[in-house]
Motif scaffolding. Structure first.
Motif, PDB file in Angstrom:
ATOM      1  N   ASP A 219     -66.911   0.243 -31.870  1.00  0.00           N
ATOM      2  CA  ASP A 219     -66.491   1.632 -31.680  1.00  0.00           C
ATOM      3  C   ASP A 219     -67.654   2.596 -31.873  1.00  0.00           C
ATOM      4  OD1 ASP A 219     -63.978   0.727 -31.141  1.00  0.00           O
ATOM      5  OD2 ASP A 219     -63.115   1.239 -33.101  1.00  0.00           O
ATOM      6  N   VAL A 222     -69.864   2.485 -28.698  1.00  0.00           N
ATOM      7  CA  VAL A 222     -69.285   3.208 -27.568  1.00  0.00           C
ATOM      8  C   VAL A 222     -69.387   4.715 -27.786  1.00  0.00           C
ATOM      9  CG1 VAL A 222     -67.162   3.652 -26.268  1.00  0.00           C
ATOM     10  CG2 VAL A 222     -67.762   1.315 -26.925  1.00  0.00           C
ATOM     11  N   ASP A 239     -68.186  -0.726 -22.645  1.00  0.00           N
ATOM     12  CA  ASP A 239     -67.034  -0.946 -23.524  1.00  0.00           C
ATOM     13  C   ASP A 239     -66.318  -2.232 -23.121  1.00  0.00           C
ATOM     14  OD1 ASP A 239     -64.896  -0.704 -25.256  1.00  0.00           O
ATOM     15  OD2 ASP A 239     -63.959   0.966 -24.205  1.00  0.00           O
ATOM     16  N   ASN A 243     -66.396  -5.606 -25.367  1.00  0.00           N
ATOM     17  CA  ASN A 243     -65.096  -5.763 -26.027  1.00  0.00           C
ATOM     18  C   ASN A 243     -64.289  -6.920 -25.456  1.00  0.00           C
ATOM     19  OD1 ASN A 243     -63.239  -4.778 -28.033  1.00  0.00           O
ATOM     20  ND2 ASN A 243     -61.974  -3.950 -26.382  1.00  0.00           N
TER      21      ASN A 243
END
Length: 289
Positions: A219, A222, A239, A243
């Protein structure tokens, strides 16, 4: 040899290289031109221009085209990619295109959906399904990190078999110009599984500079990309990749380059030494220091 392969042995028309100014496309276009293959660059800056968001311009690009290299930007995993690939395949069929070569991504369900569209097109096809590129560290998203001496990514210690873009291009050129590649899915990787820490060590060895790898929370990474002002599609792509795709699903080697070219793939160390010899990373390091 099947009927589709027989039909593609002696292509003499134009080959359209979509993404012809990108990492793979410009290498493919140069190789085709060196072979004397009539080549048309598919990009927004070319004439006629090709834009994935302007379908009305595709007919001019496909005029007299017999083979197409398809590189969808920024990635086949992006929303809307399947619609775009279907529309392109339909237009290619309308223009009598005889061969399609699609650059795809490993471990991406959305990319595999696009592959199926090409495979069901009725046109001779080849899929080149690639792992992450070596050249991301010299021509792509990770260059500035190498410049700064710190590769800061949310990758943990997951290994990836990074592949050289020169190898990808050579496989694509073979599929576009030679018989025997129709109906093949070439999943292409480098010869070695490498973590980003391994990458940093190889880059340090090649450049004579200390380049470190720092693993950061996803997080936070990003958020940092957003704050940097990166385009929203770049934010989305990074992302998605970190992810979803970089979870160990691709942590194995394949023989696609060996099958397509009859030789082993290039290693990351070979790539790093060649780039270091050009002075790119040295010049960049001086610029940012």
């Amino acid at each position: 040899m099947n009927t589709i392969q027989d039909q593609t042995q002696n292509l003499s028309g134009v080959t359209l290289v979509l993404g012809g100014t990108g990492k793979t496309g410009r290498r493919i276009a140069a190789a085709l031109q060196s072979k004397g293959v009539p080549t048309r660059i598919g990009s927004r800056s070319a004439t006629p221009a090709f834009d994935w968001h302007h379908e009305a311009g595709w007919d001019a690009c496909l005029q007299d085209v017999e083979a197409v290299y398809i590189n969808y930007a920024p990635d086949l995993a992006m929303p809307g990619a399947t619609d775009a690939i279907q529309a392109l395949v339909d237009r290619a069929n309308h223009h009598g295109v005889k061969r399609l070569v699609l650059l795809s991504g490993r471990g991406e369900a959305e990319a595999q959906a696009c592959e199926r569209i090409v495979q069901e097109s009725g046109v001779a096809w080849t899929i080149v399904r690639a792992s992450w590129f070596n050249q991301n560290f010299s021509e792509g998203a990770f260059l500035e990190m190498v410049m700064a001496g710190q590769i800061t990514l949310p990758a943990g210690d997951i290994p990836e078999p990074f592949v050289d873009v020169d190898d990808i291009a050579e496989v694509a050129v073979a599929a576009l110009t030679e018989p025997g590649h129709a109906g093949e899915v070439y999943e292409v990787t480098g010869p070695r599984l490498m973590t980003f820490a391994d990458i940093a060590a190889e880059l340090s060895q090649a450049t004579g500079r200390e380049i470190t790898y720092i693993s950061v929370p996803h997080d936070a990474f990003v958020a940092g990309v957003k704050e940097s002002g990166a385009p929203k599609e770049v934010v989305w792509m990074l992302d998605y990749l970190f992810n979803t795709v970089l979870d160990g699903r691709n942590a194995h080697l394949t023989d696609g380059i060996q099958r397509a070219l009859g030789r082993p793939p290039k290693g990351f160390a070979e790539y790093a030494k060649a780039v270091a010899a050009t002075g790119l990373w040295r010049e960049v390091a001086l610029t940012v220091s």
